[in-house]
Design a protein around this motif. Structure first.
Motif, PDB file in Angstrom:
ATOM      1  N   THR A 160      -7.645  -6.649  -3.990  1.00 15.79           N
ATOM      2  CA  THR A 160      -6.844  -5.492  -4.413  1.00 15.79           C
ATOM      3  C   THR A 160      -6.990  -4.336  -3.432  1.00 15.79           C
ATOM      4  N   VAL A 161      -8.224  -4.039  -3.027  1.00 12.72           N
ATOM      5  CA  VAL A 161      -8.470  -2.944  -2.077  1.00 12.72           C
ATOM      6  C   VAL A 161      -7.773  -3.240  -0.752  1.00 12.72           C
ATOM      7  N   CYS A 162      -7.881  -4.460  -0.270  1.00 12.46           N
ATOM      8  CA  CYS A 162      -7.238  -4.830   0.999  1.00 12.46           C
ATOM      9  C   CYS A 162      -5.716  -4.727   0.910  1.00 12.46           C
ATOM     10  N   ALA A 163      -5.151  -5.126  -0.229  1.00 12.58           N
ATOM     11  CA  ALA A 163      -3.699  -5.046  -0.410  1.00 12.58           C
ATOM     12  C   ALA A 163      -3.230  -3.593  -0.367  1.00 12.58           C
ATOM     13  N   VAL A 164      -3.935  -2.717  -1.063  1.00 15.80           N
ATOM     14  CA  VAL A 164      -3.570  -1.292  -1.069  1.00 15.80           C
ATOM     15  C   VAL A 164      -3.769  -0.695   0.324  1.00 15.80           C
ATOM     16  N   LEU A 165      -4.877  -1.029   0.974  1.00 18.29           N
ATOM     17  CA  LEU A 165      -5.157  -0.506   2.304  1.00 18.29           C
ATOM     18  C   LEU A 165      -4.082  -0.936   3.298  1.00 18.29           C
ATOM     19  N   ASN A 166      -3.694  -2.186   3.253  1.00 20.78           N
ATOM     20  CA  ASN A 166      -2.629  -2.666   4.147  1.00 20.78           C
ATOM     21  C   ASN A 166      -1.314  -1.944   3.885  1.00 20.78           C
ATOM     22  N   ALA A 167      -0.966  -1.779   2.620  1.00 17.96           N
ATOM     23  CA  ALA A 167       0.293  -1.106   2.273  1.00 17.96           C
ATOM     24  C   ALA A 167       0.285   0.341   2.767  1.00 17.96           C
ATOM     25  N   GLU A 168      -0.816   1.045   2.555  1.00 15.43           N
ATOM     26  CA  GLU A 168      -0.904   2.445   2.986  1.00 15.43           C
ATOM     27  C   GLU A 168      -0.940   2.569   4.507  1.00 15.43           C
ATOM     28  N   TYR A 169      -1.649   1.666   5.158  1.00 15.10           N
ATOM     29  CA  TYR A 169      -1.685   1.673   6.617  1.00 15.10           C
ATOM     30  C   TYR A 169      -0.277   1.479   7.181  1.00 15.10           C
ATOM     31  N   ASN A 170       0.417   0.473   6.680  1.00 15.52           N
ATOM     32  CA  ASN A 170       1.778   0.206   7.155  1.00 15.52           C
ATOM     33  C   ASN A 170       2.707   1.380   6.886  1.00 15.52           C
ATOM     34  N   ARG A 171       2.556   2.021   5.714  1.00 12.72           N
ATOM     35  CA  ARG A 171       3.388   3.185   5.390  1.00 12.72           C
ATOM     36  C   ARG A 171       3.159   4.294   6.419  1.00 12.72           C
ATOM     37  N   CYS A 172       1.905   4.551   6.739  1.00 15.64           N
ATOM     38  CA  CYS A 172       1.590   5.629   7.683  1.00 15.64           C
ATOM     39  C   CYS A 172       2.068   5.297   9.095  1.00 15.64           C
ATOM     40  N   ILE A 173       1.879   4.062   9.520  1.00 15.04           N
ATOM     41  CA  ILE A 173       2.331   3.643  10.845  1.00 15.04           C
ATOM     42  C   ILE A 173       3.844   3.730  10.939  1.00 15.04           C
ATOM     43  N   GLU A 174       4.526   3.273   9.905  1.00 16.49           N
ATOM     44  CA  GLU A 174       5.991   3.296   9.918  1.00 16.49           C
ATOM     45  C   GLU A 174       6.505   4.743   9.951  1.00 16.49           C
ATOM     46  N   GLU A 175       5.821   5.642   9.231  1.00 19.29           N
ATOM     47  CA  GLU A 175       6.236   7.050   9.252  1.00 19.29           C
ATOM     48  C   GLU A 175       6.052   7.640  10.646  1.00 19.29           C
ATOM     49  N   LYS A 176       4.956   7.280  11.322  1.00 19.63           N
ATOM     50  CA  LYS A 176       4.718   7.782  12.674  1.00 19.63           C
ATOM     51  C   LYS A 176       5.779   7.284  13.642  1.00 19.63           C
ATOM     52  N   GLU A 177       6.239   6.067  13.432  1.00 25.90           N
ATOM     53  CA  GLU A 177       7.256   5.484  14.308  1.00 25.90           C
ATOM     54  C   GLU A 177       8.665   5.898  13.891  1.00 25.90           C
ATOM     55  N   GLY A 178       8.775   6.688  12.828  1.00 27.44           N
ATOM     56  CA  GLY A 178      10.080   7.128  12.364  1.00 27.44           C
ATOM     57  C   GLY A 178      10.812   6.088  11.544  1.00 27.44           C
ATOM     58  N   LYS A 179      10.108   5.049  11.140  1.00 30.55           N
ATOM     59  CA  LYS A 179      10.731   3.999  10.332  1.00 30.55           C
ATOM     60  C   LYS A 179      10.425   4.252   8.867  1.00 30.55           C
ATOM     61  N   VAL A 180      11.209   3.670   8.029  1.00 30.67           N
ATOM     62  CA  VAL A 180      10.999   3.797   6.593  1.00 30.67           C
ATOM     63  C   VAL A 180      10.755   2.398   6.035  1.00 30.67           C
ATOM     64  N   VAL A 181       9.764   2.271   5.160  1.00 29.13           N
ATOM     65  CA  VAL A 181       9.509   0.978   4.534  1.00 29.13           C
ATOM     66  C   VAL A 181      10.696   0.642   3.647  1.00 29.13           C
ATOM     67  N   LYS A 182      11.225  -0.558   3.795  1.00 27.65           N
ATOM     68  CA  LYS A 182      12.388  -0.966   3.025  1.00 27.65           C
ATOM     69  C   LYS A 182      11.967  -1.362   1.619  1.00 27.65           C
ATOM     70  N   GLY A 183      12.771  -1.018   0.634  1.00 27.03           N
ATOM     71  CA  GLY A 183      12.476  -1.392  -0.738  1.00 27.03           C
ATOM     72  C   GLY A 183      13.540  -2.323  -1.281  1.00 27.03           C
ATOM     73  N   PHE A 184      13.118  -3.326  -1.991  1.00 25.64           N
ATOM     74  CA  PHE A 184      14.040  -4.261  -2.621  1.00 25.64           C
ATOM     75  C   PHE A 184      13.722  -4.273  -4.104  1.00 25.64           C
TER      76      PHE A 184
END
Length: 141
Positions: free
Chosen positions: A90-114
């Motif tokens: 659970t901790v790893c899943a949340v950490l990965n999601a938050e890391y990706n969110r922050c990286i995508e924001e830095k790159e100007g990308k938005v995480v896609k939602g379905f």
């Protein structure tokens, strides 16, 4: 700047508010500290680095390299060691999601939602590696 130098700078700022106050409180010459933190801690005498880390309560652990961490990280690590495999997952899943969110924001990308579910394309934290590190570091304390 290397991560160890950045960690030491952050801890000095958090705990002492300024390099000058840290120098006064510890007796380590201001010029020694200033040079070490501006050029990188790697060129500083080992004894001085260890003294700084001890004063700031920065601890170390070993994986393939030396890893230094502060009290907050140590507290998180301590809690992590108490989790079972489901908790680590659970901790790893949340950490990965938050890391990706922050990286995508830095790159100007938005995480896609379905349908309200976010899609995170990169896996950064490997659960097996985290469990292995927790066990390895736990044996050293």
């Amino acid at each position: 700047m290397d991560s160890i130098t950045n960690l030491i700078k952050a801890e000095i700022k958090a705990q002492y508010k300024s390099l000058y106050k840290f120098s006064e409180a510890t007796g380590i010459p201001y010029t020694t500290l200033s040079n070490a933190l501006s050029k990188g801690i790697g060129g500083t005498a080992y004894d001085t680095v260890m003294r700084i880390c001890k004063i700031l309560d920065i601890r170390q652990s070993f994986d393939e390299d030396i890893v230094l961490f502060n009290r907050q990280f140590h507290d998180v690590y301590t809690m992590l060691t108490e989790l079972d495999e489901k908790g680590v997952h659970t901790v790893c899943a949340v950490l990965n999601a938050e890391y990706n969110r922050c990286i995508e924001e830095k790159e100007g990308k938005v995480v896609k939602g379905f349908s309200g579910i976010g899609y995170a394309p990169k896996q950064v934290v490997d659960e097996k590696h985290v469990l292995e590190l927790v066990r390895k570091v736990g044996r050293r304390e």
